[in-house]
Design a protein around this motif. Sequence first.
Motif, PDB file in Angstrom:
ATOM      1  N   ALA A 194       3.000  13.930  -3.560  1.00 25.16           N
ATOM      2  CA  ALA A 194       2.194  13.001  -2.760  1.00 25.16           C
ATOM      3  C   ALA A 194       0.835  13.595  -2.436  1.00 25.16           C
ATOM      4  CB  ALA A 194       2.928  12.661  -1.467  1.00 25.16           C
ATOM      5  N   GLU A 195      -0.171  12.740  -2.481  1.00 21.80           N
ATOM      6  CA  GLU A 195      -1.489  13.114  -1.985  1.00 21.80           C
ATOM      7  C   GLU A 195      -1.844  12.149  -0.874  1.00 21.80           C
ATOM      8  OE1 GLU A 195      -4.736  14.077  -4.437  1.00 21.80           O
ATOM      9  OE2 GLU A 195      -3.460  14.803  -6.072  1.00 21.80           O
ATOM     10  N   VAL A 196      -1.940  12.691   0.327  1.00 26.91           N
ATOM     11  CA  VAL A 196      -2.220  11.839   1.477  1.00 26.91           C
ATOM     12  C   VAL A 196      -3.717  11.550   1.528  1.00 26.91           C
ATOM     13  CG1 VAL A 196      -2.131  11.628   3.986  1.00 26.91           C
ATOM     14  CG2 VAL A 196      -0.238  12.702   2.746  1.00 26.91           C
ATOM     15  N   VAL A 197      -4.037  10.261   1.565  1.00 26.44           N
ATOM     16  CA  VAL A 197      -5.430   9.833   1.575  1.00 26.44           C
ATOM     17  C   VAL A 197      -5.754   9.261   2.951  1.00 26.44           C
ATOM     18  CG1 VAL A 197      -7.107   8.242   0.554  1.00 26.44           C
ATOM     19  CG2 VAL A 197      -5.329   9.273  -0.883  1.00 26.44           C
ATOM     20  N   ARG A 236      16.913  12.955  -3.537  1.00 23.16           N
ATOM     21  CA  ARG A 236      16.198  13.533  -4.697  1.00 23.16           C
ATOM     22  C   ARG A 236      14.913  12.780  -4.982  1.00 23.16           C
ATOM     23  NH1 ARG A 236      21.350  13.692  -7.009  1.00 23.16           N
ATOM     24  NH2 ARG A 236      20.887  11.945  -8.391  1.00 23.16           N
ATOM     25  N   PHE A 237      14.996  11.432  -4.942  1.00 25.71           N
ATOM     26  CA  PHE A 237      13.836  10.595  -5.203  1.00 25.71           C
ATOM     27  C   PHE A 237      12.718  10.880  -4.191  1.00 25.71           C
ATOM     28  CE2 PHE A 237      11.483   6.687  -4.190  1.00 25.71           C
ATOM     29  CZ  PHE A 237      10.932   6.388  -5.419  1.00 25.71           C
ATOM     30  N   LEU A 238      13.069  10.844  -2.898  1.00 27.42           N
ATOM     31  CA  LEU A 238      12.070  11.061  -1.852  1.00 27.42           C
ATOM     32  C   LEU A 238      11.469  12.456  -1.943  1.00 27.42           C
ATOM     33  CD1 LEU A 238      13.869   9.355   1.172  1.00 27.42           C
ATOM     34  CD2 LEU A 238      11.771   8.568   0.050  1.00 27.42           C
ATOM     35  N   THR A 272       0.480   7.111   7.189  1.00 31.68           N
ATOM     36  CA  THR A 272       1.596   6.326   7.723  1.00 31.68           C
ATOM     37  C   THR A 272       2.736   6.259   6.715  1.00 31.68           C
ATOM     38  OG1 THR A 272      -0.030   4.957   8.857  1.00 31.68           O
ATOM     39  CG2 THR A 272       2.219   4.114   8.784  1.00 31.68           C
ATOM     40  N   GLY A 273       2.405   5.962   5.461  1.00 36.46           N
ATOM     41  CA  GLY A 273       3.415   5.860   4.414  1.00 36.46           C
ATOM     42  C   GLY A 273       4.112   7.188   4.182  1.00 36.46           C
ATOM     43  N   TYR A 274       3.325   8.258   4.161  1.00 37.98           N
ATOM     44  CA  TYR A 274       3.877   9.599   3.952  1.00 37.98           C
ATOM     45  C   TYR A 274       4.845   9.944   5.086  1.00 37.98           C
ATOM     46  CZ  TYR A 274       4.119  14.658   3.271  1.00 37.98           C
ATOM     47  OH  TYR A 274       4.572  15.946   3.077  1.00 37.98           O
ATOM     48  N   ASP A 275       4.404   9.715   6.318  1.00 35.35           N
ATOM     49  CA  ASP A 275       5.245  10.029   7.483  1.00 35.35           C
ATOM     50  C   ASP A 275       6.531   9.220   7.471  1.00 35.35           C
ATOM     51  OD1 ASP A 275       3.378  11.855   8.320  1.00 35.35           O
ATOM     52  OD2 ASP A 275       2.504  10.576   9.871  1.00 35.35           O
ATOM     53  N   ARG A 276       6.440   7.951   7.026  1.00 31.42           N
ATOM     54  CA  ARG A 276       7.622   7.092   6.997  1.00 31.42           C
ATOM     55  C   ARG A 276       8.648   7.604   5.984  1.00 31.42           C
ATOM     56  NH1 ARG A 276       5.322   1.951   6.235  1.00 31.42           N
ATOM     57  NH2 ARG A 276       5.988   1.908   4.072  1.00 31.42           N
ATOM     58  N   ASP A 336       4.924   3.799  -3.353  1.00 28.64           N
ATOM     59  CA  ASP A 336       6.162   3.912  -2.576  1.00 28.64           C
ATOM     60  C   ASP A 336       6.089   3.257  -1.200  1.00 28.64           C
ATOM     61  OD1 ASP A 336       7.238   5.444  -4.651  1.00 28.64           O
ATOM     62  OD2 ASP A 336       6.504   7.303  -3.777  1.00 28.64           O
ATOM     63  N   GLU A 337       4.933   2.777  -0.804  1.00 24.94           N
ATOM     64  CA  GLU A 337       4.809   2.225   0.552  1.00 24.94           C
ATOM     65  C   GLU A 337       4.405   0.761   0.577  1.00 24.94           C
ATOM     66  OE1 GLU A 337       1.642   4.039   2.893  1.00 24.94           O
ATOM     67  OE2 GLU A 337       0.491   4.466   1.079  1.00 24.94           O
ATOM     68  N   ALA A 338       3.912   0.229  -0.549  1.00 26.97           N
ATOM     69  CA  ALA A 338       3.436  -1.156  -0.569  1.00 26.97           C
ATOM     70  C   ALA A 338       4.603  -2.131  -0.440  1.00 26.97           C
ATOM     71  CB  ALA A 338       2.661  -1.424  -1.861  1.00 26.97           C
ATOM     72  N   ASP A 339       4.459  -3.092   0.461  1.00 24.90           N
ATOM     73  CA  ASP A 339       5.471  -4.116   0.682  1.00 24.90           C
ATOM     74  C   ASP A 339       4.830  -5.470   0.404  1.00 24.90           C
ATOM     75  OD1 ASP A 339       7.256  -5.974   1.600  1.00 24.90           O
ATOM     76  OD2 ASP A 339       7.406  -5.158   3.629  1.00 24.90           O
ATOM     77  N   SER A 340       5.169  -6.057  -0.741  1.00 26.06           N
ATOM     78  CA  SER A 340       4.489  -7.283  -1.166  1.00 26.06           C
ATOM     79  C   SER A 340       4.704  -8.425  -0.168  1.00 26.06           C
ATOM     80  CB  SER A 340       4.953  -7.704  -2.554  1.00 26.06           C
ATOM     81  OG  SER A 340       6.341  -7.856  -2.570  1.00 26.06           O
TER      82      SER A 340
END
Length: 176
Positions: free
Chosen positions: A85-88, A76-78, A22-26, A123-127
Amino acid sequence: GDDEDDVPETPAPGGKNYLTRTGYDRLRAELFTLIDEERPRIVDVVHWAASNGDRSENGDYLYGKKRLREIDRRIRFLTRRLEIAEVVDSSLHHGSDQVFFGATVHYVDAVGQEATVVILGVDEADSAQGQISWVSPVARALLKARVGDVVRVVVPGGEQELEILSVNYPAPEFRT
């Protein structure tokens, strides 16, 4: 270039950048939106504004140039983050009581305060949504532990003991 104000990446052990699907796709969707839609739109604004005479007092032009730099920096960052990235697939651990990447962990601390966290990529965690990155102190303490275990976390002001109450993973999706 103007890379000095680039966001420094969180150093991850072994340079790994774990992400859920999900995070990778986003992130990938964001990258393509920036490249295919946002950037061309701003380029048009800049070209249009540039044709309107004096650039020094031209708000559209100055804003456009600034926005373009921001977009290019984000692109550039993305790009860099997705390259490493390693998708788990955390559903592989469905039914396990041990904490791995992608787990939703419910725990209680020494004073009886309960909390639920989801261990996700940097890169995907939203506190704000109870998501923590896998390199955070709490996640590092929880990883590999099992339901019933008590783990120690070093927090500002000392140590905390957390008892793991439950561990959950998304159910595998059946792909036909």
